[in-house]
Scaffold this motif. Structure first.
Motif, short mmCIF file in Angstrom:
data_model
loop_
_atom_site.label_atom_id
_atom_site.label_comp_id
_atom_site.label_asym_id
_atom_site.label_seq_id
_atom_site.Cartn_x
_atom_site.Cartn_y
_atom_site.Cartn_z
N PHE A 187 -6.77 -4.73 -1.14
CA PHE A 187 -7.71 -3.72 -0.49
C PHE A 187 -9.07 -4.23 0.20
O PHE A 187 -9.57 -4.03 1.38
CB PHE A 187 -8.15 -2.41 -1.18
CG PHE A 187 -8.69 -1.45 -0.68
CD1 PHE A 187 -8.06 -0.35 0.11
CD2 PHE A 187 -9.88 -1.39 -0.64
CE1 PHE A 187 -8.48 0.53 0.64
CE2 PHE A 187 -10.55 -0.18 -0.10
CZ PHE A 187 -9.91 0.75 0.64
N ASP A 232 -8.24 -6.39 3.16
CA ASP A 232 -7.64 -5.94 4.35
C ASP A 232 -8.24 -4.88 4.90
O ASP A 232 -8.37 -4.49 6.23
CB ASP A 232 -6.20 -5.57 4.00
CG ASP A 232 -5.17 -6.61 3.52
OD1 ASP A 232 -5.37 -7.76 4.06
OD2 ASP A 232 -4.14 -6.28 3.07
N PHE A 233 -9.10 -4.00 4.23
CA PHE A 233 -9.61 -2.89 4.69
C PHE A 233 -11.08 -2.95 5.00
O PHE A 233 -11.62 -2.15 5.81
CB PHE A 233 -9.59 -1.53 3.67
CG PHE A 233 -8.27 -0.95 3.65
CD1 PHE A 233 -8.16 0.32 4.40
CD2 PHE A 233 -7.05 -1.49 3.16
CE1 PHE A 233 -6.95 1.09 4.41
CE2 PHE A 233 -5.90 -0.75 3.26
CZ PHE A 233 -5.96 0.61 3.93
N GLN A 289 -5.20 4.70 -1.31
CA GLN A 289 -4.87 3.44 -1.93
C GLN A 289 -5.97 3.43 -3.25
O GLN A 289 -5.73 3.05 -4.32
CB GLN A 289 -5.49 2.30 -1.06
CG GLN A 289 -4.84 2.19 0.44
CD GLN A 289 -3.47 2.43 0.41
OE1 GLN A 289 -2.60 2.12 -0.39
NE2 GLN A 289 -3.11 3.37 1.25
N TYR A 316 0.89 -1.25 -0.03
CA TYR A 316 -0.12 0.03 -0.14
C TYR A 316 0.91 1.25 0.17
O TYR A 316 2.12 1.22 0.50
CB TYR A 316 -0.89 -0.11 1.32
CG TYR A 316 -2.00 -1.05 1.25
CD1 TYR A 316 -2.92 -1.05 0.48
CD2 TYR A 316 -1.74 -1.95 2.08
CE1 TYR A 316 -3.84 -2.34 0.61
CE2 TYR A 316 -2.53 -3.28 2.24
CZ TYR A 316 -3.70 -3.22 1.35
OH TYR A 316 -4.61 -4.27 1.50
N CYS A 360 -7.04 4.76 3.83
CA CYS A 360 -7.66 4.22 2.54
C CYS A 360 -7.89 4.86 1.57
O CYS A 360 -7.88 4.17 0.37
CB CYS A 360 -9.24 3.75 3.30
SG CYS A 360 -10.16 5.28 3.57
N GLN A 370 -6.37 -2.75 11.51
CA GLN A 370 -7.53 -1.86 10.90
C GLN A 370 -7.65 -0.57 11.90
O GLN A 370 -8.13 -0.89 13.03
CB GLN A 370 -8.94 -2.42 10.72
CG GLN A 370 -8.81 -3.40 9.57
CD GLN A 370 -10.11 -4.10 9.42
OE1 GLN A 370 -11.09 -4.04 10.44
NE2 GLN A 370 -10.48 -4.69 8.00
N PRO A 372 -15.38 0.37 5.15
CA PRO A 372 -14.02 0.29 5.05
C PRO A 372 -13.28 0.99 6.31
O PRO A 372 -13.88 1.90 6.91
CB PRO A 372 -13.42 0.66 3.91
CG PRO A 372 -14.60 1.89 3.60
CD PRO A 372 -15.84 1.27 4.19
N LEU A 397 -4.80 1.40 7.75
CA LEU A 397 -4.11 0.26 8.56
C LEU A 397 -2.91 0.91 9.05
O LEU A 397 -2.21 1.74 8.43
CB LEU A 397 -3.69 -0.77 7.48
CG LEU A 397 -4.68 -1.36 6.63
CD1 LEU A 397 -4.20 -2.63 5.75
CD2 LEU A 397 -6.00 -2.26 7.54
#
Length: 633
Positions: A469, A472-473, A431, A391, A428, A491, A481, A485
């Motif tokens: 994404f 993980d988010f 990304q 990321y 976020c 999170q 979301p 991270l």
């Protein structure tokens, strides 16, 4: 002086902030007054007295190309003022002018004594913010010299030299020094015939260290924007926004040394190049002012990082966050001469480059800036963190910003309990920007640079980023979301408006985009005017926090564009209506930020006390709303 009292005159990268009586008092803090150019205050006092007292305001100045106010000395119903003073003030590139006209109201001749207190402190804007920081200035010296027509203030520190000159017609009859040794009082004895009038004309010229002010090309060189399907308050807000973007234009230099114009971020603190702000402003304005985007891209290409400088955060290929021309930046007492502490300006540069080529059907700029684009992509993979972390990430900068996304205040990237995320932090929305940048640059590589292998590499990287994404988010329990991270991959679970940017960038699939879009219009997020930066039922929420509960028009503009992209017409209409109605309450000029109070609590939006206005991406927000409504209809 408060922001509501302030009168701003702006032109050619120069601005003056005045009281409603036309005065400058040397204030600092949230609303400094003075004449400003290249991050320095060239006039810090400009106070008029008539016959020994400050005249009362009969009609206060209002903003426009010129400010005119009407003043009178003391009077009563039975003994009205003996004369009236009209102050007409204007600003141009490095120049502030005033026409003082005094008109007799009496049938007999008389003499009026005008006096003007003048000073120039040459304060750097970073000194005026009242942030409890001090900056030593060894060997700095201010001097004052009387001239036949007025006065000259001079400031020297090492190789730094700035001047401010004041010339009057007619020349003052006398001058006296203030107790601090620098302020001067210029005095005129003005003879007035019966019902006669007289004038004093003043011209202040700022001579900053470095480049002299240069006139910008006429704004009319831009195409006339097509606003035909805008109407009512939206049309008025778009018109005001375009006018404000013209006011905020500054001159910069392109990669081949050519002069270009671009939008500065805002007044009073940011009348300079800002990477993220100028890029998003230019994107919002792209369908209506494509030359704005071209100028911004050229200026940012010219300032793109080429080496490693930890103090400024410079890295090869990285797009600059902020460029300053002031004394403190010159002596590296602040890192902002060219500061690169932004995780998102680099992908946004790539997004705008492709968007400009698509909107104009002109690939020349994309060809010209190919090497800059490739360097930006390489930064994302290397120093930006895509290769190492998967990321785009940033670490808190001990010299500059703790957070390096658009929510750049300390504590803005927080867990639901309010604790700041610890780095390296992957926010976020960055990304989403990275995903969009890879997809768009792959398109340029195929269609414009004719490099299919490079295009395939970027497309593969974009698809992998999108998959990661989602894994993980996404917070399944919240259907939303994570804000970020943290450095341990955990999170950061505050519910924040940044999620709305993901709709715009296209990194979310349709189902999750619809969940996010609808969630952002629920009452804990949506005030009735705009979407809050944090949902209101969380511990860190504060309606007057800069990034933890306030409402930012540009943030909402990105959400609106995302709602249109995913066909959420009902939510788009609701959001656009709230923002346009908020603009109407602000004279059709949206401020940088508004307080997060709900519409049910008060009949109009509550101002945020430190908001910039005019501010570029807020000025361009109505244009983004118009685009979104067109696309979503």
């Amino acid at each position: 002086m408060t922001a509501s009292d302030r009168v701003l005159l702006v032109r050619e990268g120069t601005f003056v902030s005045l009281g409603s009586d036309g005065a400058i008092t040397g204030s600092a803090g949230a609303s400094p007054d003075g004449l400003f150019l290249r991050d320095a205050r060239h006039l810090s006092r400009w106070e008029l007295t008539v016959d020994g007292t400050a005249p009362a305001v009969l009609a206060g100045a209002s903003e426009g190309p010129r400010a005119t106010c009407v003043l009178t000395p003391a009077g009563t119903r039975d003994e009205p003022p003996a004369y009236t003073v009209f102050r007409e003030q204007a600003v141009d590139a490095g120049v502030f002018t005033e026409r003082l006209r005094i008109v007799s109201n009496r049938p007999e001749a008389m003499t009026a004594r005008l006096a003007l207190w003048v000073d120039a402190d040459f304060a750097d804007q970073f000194e005026l913010r009242s942030d409890h920081r001090t900056y030593p200035k060894p060997d700095a010296a201010r001097t004052v010299e009387m001239t036949p027509q007025g006065i000259e203030f001079d400031y020297r520190r090492g190789d730094w030299h700035s001047r401010t000159s004041v010339a009057a017609t007619p020349a003052p009859d006398a001058s006296t020094a203030g107790s601090d040794g620098t302020a001067r009082r210029l005095v005129w004895s003005v003879e007035l015939a019966a019902h006669g009038q007289a004038e004093v004309n003043l011209r202040v010229e700022a001579h900053p260290c470095g480049a002299a002010p240069r006139p910008l090309p006429a704004a009319s060189a831009d195409p006339v924007p097509e606003l035909a399907d805008a109407e009512g308050d939206l049309l008025r807000a778009c018109t005001q926004g375009l006018a404000d973007l013209d006011l905020l234009r500054i001159q910069a230099t392109g990669p081949d040394g050519e002069p270009v114009s671009m939008p500065a971020a805002g007044i009073p603190w940011f009348l300079t190049l800002f990477g993220r702000d100028s890029l998003l402003t230019s994107y919002f304005a792209l369908p209506y002012r494509p030359r704005t985007a071209a100028g911004t891209l050229a200026a940012l290409a010219a300032t793109q990082g080429t080496e490693y400088d930890a103090f400024r955060g410079e890295q090869p290929g990285r797009i600059v966050h902020e460029v300053r021309h002031g004394e403190l930046a010159h002596f590296r007492q602040v890192p902002y001469g060219r500061y690169y502490g932004s995780v998102d300006a680099t992908p946004l540069f790539l997004v705008l480059l492709h968007a400009h080529a698509e909107a104009t059907a002109d690939r020349a700029l994309a060809v010209r800036l190919e090497r800059h684009a490739r360097a930006a992509v390489e930064w994302m993979f290397t120093d930006g963190g895509l290769d190492e972390h998967g990321y785009l990430v940033y670490e808190p900068d001990p010299n500059g910003l703790v957070n390096q996304n658009w929510k750049d205040s300390a504590g803005a990237i927080c867990h639901i309990d309010g604790t700041q995320a610890k780095g390296p932090v992957a926010v976020c929305e960055a990304q989403g920007y990275a995903y969009d940048a890879l997809v768009r640059t792959a398109s340029l590589a195929r269609t414009t640079w004719h490099d299919p292998a490079y295009a395939q590499r970027l497309e593969t990287a974009a698809a992998a980023l999108r998959t990661r994404f989602h894994r993980d988010f996404w917070m399944a329990e919240q259907g939303f979301p994570a804000l970020a991270l943290d450095g341990d991959g955990r999170q950061v679970d505050a519910l924040a408006s940044d999620a709305g940017h993901l709709l715009w960038s296209g990194i979310l699939d349709q189902d999750r985009a619809e969940q996010v879009g609808r969630r952002l219009l629920r009452p804990d997020f949506f005030t009735g005017w705009a979407i809050r930066t944090l949902a209101a039922d969380q511990a860190p929420y504060h309606p007057l926090s800069y990034h933890r509960g306030s409402c930012w028009p540009h943030d909402n503009a990105l959400v609106a564009l995302g709602l249109a992209r995913h066909g959420l017409t009902k939510e788009l209409t609701t959001l656009a209506r709230g923002l346009v109605e908020a603009a109407a309450h602000h004279g059709y000029r949206l401020p940088e930020v508004m307080a997060g109070y709900d519409r049910s609590e008060l009949p109009e939006p509550v101002p945020y006390p430190h908001s910039c206005s005019p501010q570029a991406w807020a000025a361009a927000t109505p244009l983004a709303l118009l685009t979104a409504l067109r696309e979503g209809s």
